[in-house]
Write a protein that holds these residues in place. Structure first.
Motif, PDB file in Angstrom:
ATOM      1  N   SER A   8       0.808  -1.216   0.000  1.00  0.00           N
ATOM      2  CA  SER A   8       0.000   0.000   0.000  1.00  0.00           C
ATOM      3  C   SER A   8       0.842   1.268   0.000  1.00  0.00           C
TER       4      SER A   8
ATOM      5  N   SER B 252      -5.406   3.887  -4.043  1.00  0.00           N
ATOM      6  CA  SER B 252      -6.688   3.566  -4.647  1.00  0.00           C
ATOM      7  C   SER B 252      -7.442   4.853  -4.955  1.00  0.00           C
TER       8      SER B 252
ATOM      9  N   GLU C  25      -7.212   7.669  -2.075  1.00  0.00           N
ATOM     10  CA  GLU C  25      -6.934   7.114  -0.753  1.00  0.00           C
ATOM     11  C   GLU C  25      -5.772   7.863  -0.111  1.00  0.00           C
TER      12      GLU C  25
END
Length: 93
Positions: free
Chosen positions: A7, A12, A40
């Motif tokens: 991540s 996203s 995100e």
């Protein structure tokens, strides 16, 4: 490519958009659209909206549009806002 797809590398995005257009007559049409980009990890969303009007007569079309954006580059306040106007004409012979 060899790397980490965690991540920390990828984010996203969620994009929500719509556009509505209406033909007023054979010569005149109007439209409105809006788009929101949610990324995100960002507290500010990018929001863009636009209004356009188009007039056609014979082989000539004139179009005017107004576009407003907020949260550009996910920046809050006046530095993340912009507004554009454009007018175009096309001719077919």
């Amino acid at each position: 490519w060899s790397g980490d797809w965690s991540s920390d590398v990828c984010s996203s995005d969620l994009v929500t958009s719509y556009n509505i257009a209406y033909t007023v007559s054979d010569d005149l049409s109007v439209g409105y659209g809006s788009e929101t980009h949610e990324t995100e990890g960002s507290s500010v969303d990018e929001e863009v909206s636009g209004l356009n009007v188009s007039y056609t007569s014979g082989g000539m079309t004139i179009t005017a549009a107004s576009i407003e954006a907020e949260g550009i580059d996910h920046t809050a306040g006046a530095s993340g806002e912009d507004e554009r106007w454009k007018i175009s004409a096309s001719f077919a012979f």
